[in-house]
Design an enzyme around this catalytic site. Sequence first.
Site, PDB file in Angstrom:
ATOM      1  N   HIS A 169      41.268  56.674  -8.877  1.00  0.00           N
ATOM      2  CA  HIS A 169      42.317  56.213  -7.573  1.00  0.00           C
ATOM      3  C   HIS A 169      41.996  55.345  -6.748  1.00  0.00           C
ATOM      4  CE1 HIS A 169      39.754  58.636  -4.728  1.00  0.00           C
ATOM      5  NE2 HIS A 169      39.857  59.455  -5.276  1.00  0.00           N
ATOM      6  N   HIS A 201      38.224  55.158  -5.379  1.00  0.00           N
ATOM      7  CA  HIS A 201      37.437  54.689  -6.662  1.00  0.00           C
ATOM      8  C   HIS A 201      37.638  53.006  -6.729  1.00  0.00           C
ATOM      9  CE1 HIS A 201      38.101  58.738  -8.195  1.00  0.00           C
ATOM     10  NE2 HIS A 201      37.094  58.677  -7.615  1.00  0.00           N
ATOM     11  N   CYS A 238      28.140  74.313  -6.187  1.00  0.00           N
ATOM     12  CA  CYS A 238      29.422  74.112  -6.377  1.00  0.00           C
ATOM     13  C   CYS A 238      29.864  73.188  -7.436  1.00  0.00           C
ATOM     14  CB  CYS A 238      29.843  73.580  -5.017  1.00  0.00           C
ATOM     15  SG  CYS A 238      31.712  72.658  -5.162  1.00  0.00           S
ATOM     16  N   CYS A 274      31.094  69.503  -6.523  1.00  0.00           N
ATOM     17  CA  CYS A 274      30.070  68.722  -5.910  1.00  0.00           C
ATOM     18  C   CYS A 274      29.071  68.453  -7.127  1.00  0.00           C
ATOM     19  CB  CYS A 274      29.461  69.238  -4.539  1.00  0.00           C
ATOM     20  SG  CYS A 274      30.677  69.389  -3.251  1.00  0.00           S
ATOM     21  N   CYS A 299      32.931  76.353  -0.629  1.00  0.00           N
ATOM     22  CA  CYS A 299      32.295  75.071  -0.566  1.00  0.00           C
ATOM     23  C   CYS A 299      32.963  73.870   0.608  1.00  0.00           C
ATOM     24  CB  CYS A 299      32.239  74.130  -1.758  1.00  0.00           C
ATOM     25  SG  CYS A 299      32.365  72.175  -1.634  1.00  0.00           S
ATOM     26  N   HIS A 345      35.180  71.107  -1.244  1.00  0.00           N
ATOM     27  CA  HIS A 345      36.118  71.300  -2.422  1.00  0.00           C
ATOM     28  C   HIS A 345      37.018  72.827  -2.085  1.00  0.00           C
ATOM     29  CE1 HIS A 345      33.503  68.691  -4.620  1.00  0.00           C
ATOM     30  NE2 HIS A 345      34.927  68.174  -5.242  1.00  0.00           N
ATOM     31  N   LYS A 370      43.467  63.629   3.431  1.00  0.00           N
ATOM     32  CA  LYS A 370      42.317  63.597   2.185  1.00  0.00           C
ATOM     33  C   LYS A 370      43.049  62.913   0.830  1.00  0.00           C
ATOM     34  CE  LYS A 370      38.823  66.236   0.651  1.00  0.00           C
ATOM     35  NZ  LYS A 370      38.998  66.823  -0.740  1.00  0.00           N
ATOM     36  N   LYS A 416      44.745  65.507  -5.429  1.00  0.00           N
ATOM     37  CA  LYS A 416      45.655  65.436  -6.374  1.00  0.00           C
ATOM     38  C   LYS A 416      46.668  66.403  -6.215  1.00  0.00           C
ATOM     39  CE  LYS A 416      46.028  64.720 -11.522  1.00  0.00           C
ATOM     40  NZ  LYS A 416      45.342  64.761 -12.682  1.00  0.00           N
TER      41      LYS A 416
HETATM   42  N1  MSP Z   1      29.320  60.866 -10.185  1.00  0.00           N
HETATM   43  C1  MSP Z   1      29.134  60.803  -8.874  1.00  0.00           C
HETATM   44  C2  MSP Z   1      28.181  59.629  -8.529  1.00  0.00           C
HETATM   45  C3  MSP Z   1      27.025  59.583  -9.483  1.00  0.00           C
HETATM   46  S1  MSP Z   1      26.168  58.086  -9.162  1.00  0.00           S
HETATM   47  C4  MSP Z   1      24.683  58.264  -9.735  1.00  0.00           C
HETATM   48  C5  MSP Z   1      30.301  60.779  -8.176  1.00  0.00           C
HETATM   49  N2  MSP Z   1      31.316  60.439  -8.771  1.00  0.00           N
HETATM   50  S2  MSP Z   1      33.108  60.440  -8.021  1.00  0.00           S
HETATM   51  O1  MSP Z   1      33.685  60.024  -9.064  1.00  0.00           O
HETATM   52  O2  MSP Z   1      33.083  61.735  -7.381  1.00  0.00           O
HETATM   53  O3  MSP Z   1      32.876  59.416  -6.604  1.00  0.00           O
HETATM   54  C6  MSP Z   1      32.375  58.243  -6.946  1.00  0.00           C
HETATM   55  C7  MSP Z   1      32.469  57.519  -5.554  1.00  0.00           C
HETATM   56  O4  MSP Z   1      33.905  57.313  -5.174  1.00  0.00           O
HETATM   57  C8  MSP Z   1      31.805  57.904  -4.444  1.00  0.00           C
HETATM   58  O5  MSP Z   1      30.928  57.168  -4.076  1.00  0.00           O
HETATM   59  C9  MSP Z   1      32.802  58.430  -3.413  1.00  0.00           C
HETATM   60  O6  MSP Z   1      32.225  58.214  -2.336  1.00  0.00           O
HETATM   61  C10 MSP Z   1      34.009  57.425  -3.850  1.00  0.00           C
HETATM   62  N3  MSP Z   1      35.014  58.076  -3.403  1.00  0.00           N
HETATM   63  C11 MSP Z   1      35.926  58.987  -3.747  1.00  0.00           C
HETATM   64  N4  MSP Z   1      36.816  59.208  -2.800  1.00  0.00           N
HETATM   65  C12 MSP Z   1      36.953  58.358  -1.957  1.00  0.00           C
HETATM   66  C13 MSP Z   1      37.760  57.935  -0.767  1.00  0.00           C
HETATM   67  N5  MSP Z   1      39.072  58.797  -0.550  1.00  0.00           N
HETATM   68  N6  MSP Z   1      37.705  56.930  -0.159  1.00  0.00           N
HETATM   69  C14 MSP Z   1      36.472  56.016  -0.616  1.00  0.00           C
HETATM   70  N7  MSP Z   1      35.677  56.324  -1.487  1.00  0.00           N
HETATM   71  C15 MSP Z   1      35.858  57.601  -2.237  1.00  0.00           C
HETATM   72  O7  MSP Z   1      30.278  61.092  -6.808  1.00  0.00           O
END
Ligand code: MSP
Length: 501
Positions: free
Chosen positions: A18, A21, A127, A130, A145, A148, A296, A299
Amino acid sequence: MKKFYVTTPIYYVNDRPHIGHAYATFAADILARYHRMLGDETIFLTGTDENAEKNVEAAKKNNEQDVQDYVDRMSAVWQITWDELGVSNDDFIRTTENRHIQGVKKFWEKVYESGDIYKGKYEGLYCIGCEAFYVQSDLTEDELCPIHKRKPEVLAEENYFFKLSKYRGKLLSHIEKNPEFIQPETRRHEVINYISDHLNDVSISRANKQWGIKVPNDNTQTIYVWFDALINYLTAVGYGTNDGYFNKYWPAEIHLVGKDIIKFHCALWPAMLMSAGVDLPKKVFAHGFFTIDGQKISKSLGKTIDPRDLVETYGVDTLRYFLMREIPFGGDGDFSIERLSSRYDSDLANGLGNYISRVIALASDQNQLVIGQDFKSIVEKTWAVYDKSMNSCEFHMVLEAIWRLLSVGDRYIEEKKPWVLKKDQSRSQELNEVLGTLVESVRQIGWMLIPFMPNTALKIFEALGYSEETTRDFSEARIWGSQNSQPKINKLTPIFPRLTI
Ligand code: MSP
């Protein structure tokens, strides 16, 4: 030659990418393009985190029998998304790859040899959302949690533990001696408090799980997903498989991460590295979180946006510009289509697009352009802000500085009135200089935009007839007046046309 190694977190494949990311990935892409522009040997790494329990859950939910098939399919979705968004990563690591598994096993053995792994009984909460261990006081009033809002699993099993607490002093001293290590500043304080008050040994394996990397010499245990995932930053550059490559690129110059995973990156990860005798990364930069229309990203609440949908309407450069301009990197922010569309109109269509097309239109029938000195000093000042703000990941400051330059250019056109000069034969010298100066300002802006809006930068160079411009040495190209040929101004199709949505 200098090298530059930048990473994003590796993303869980239980869902599709999304815009949250895309935000981190674009930021890493901007740094990578900037360092390539500087001539640094750059590696930009991203990838997928595949050994997590939550991926097993997601496979089941999607009626996929084989978890490997599921992660293969989903990892491809991430790779294709970044390709479609023009992300320039040099490598893409998957934690189910052999090169990673080999490196993780070697790393485990190193930590084991240091005497930092012991067997113990883990009783506590976990969790899956997380992929993290919790204690009762971390939970909400309803015992859920905090992130989540789901009930954590209660675990009571034999696990391997990592002596994280042993590294409290060393970690604090490293952070104190290297203020650059954790950025921005507010995050550093947060991590220091956490390390000082809460650093306990952690369980680094799970009992009787089928999915994941097996603990060396103990088939009944799999390695805890974070202990495995963090090591991706090493295995991608050859740890355990290619020493020459590893020694060349490690340590990473910067890990970009979200603020939610800073403790893993600034406490667990450096302690793991210290234990295994590997150098620490130079910097961990934590960006903020953003909401969509104040809510937030989720999905289940219908609040999620696939970046590819936005790009279809606005183009990828617009999305890159918007995310970096709207939300100061390091802080939190909000995303809304209204803001995106309003910045498109004001900053891109009216601001940047209009300036470039005005200059091109004015200069298109002129072939005696002479570069004056009127912009030299403001351009040099802009480059100074540019370098400084790039180094501190203050991307919005870079963009602000470029847009200040644009408004100086707009005022210059209004003041000099080239359309009046054009009517007066006796002032042709002055006209040539005004237009030459403006064209040079556009070329400089083109260079400034390369990391942020690579497609727009190319269109600018094409319009100026500098098709080879980007192959030039940047340290020379950024000097005012250093263009190496007379521009041959081409027709410009509007870069940011008015949208009717
Ligand atoms: N798999 C772990 C990271 C392992 S690194 C050795 C993870 N993955 S994640 O897919 O959940 O998240 C990846 C990144 O996306 C995280 O840095 C998280 O902060 C970022 N984001 C997820 N949602 C976000 C927002 N709403 N806004 C900004 N960044 C976001 O955590």
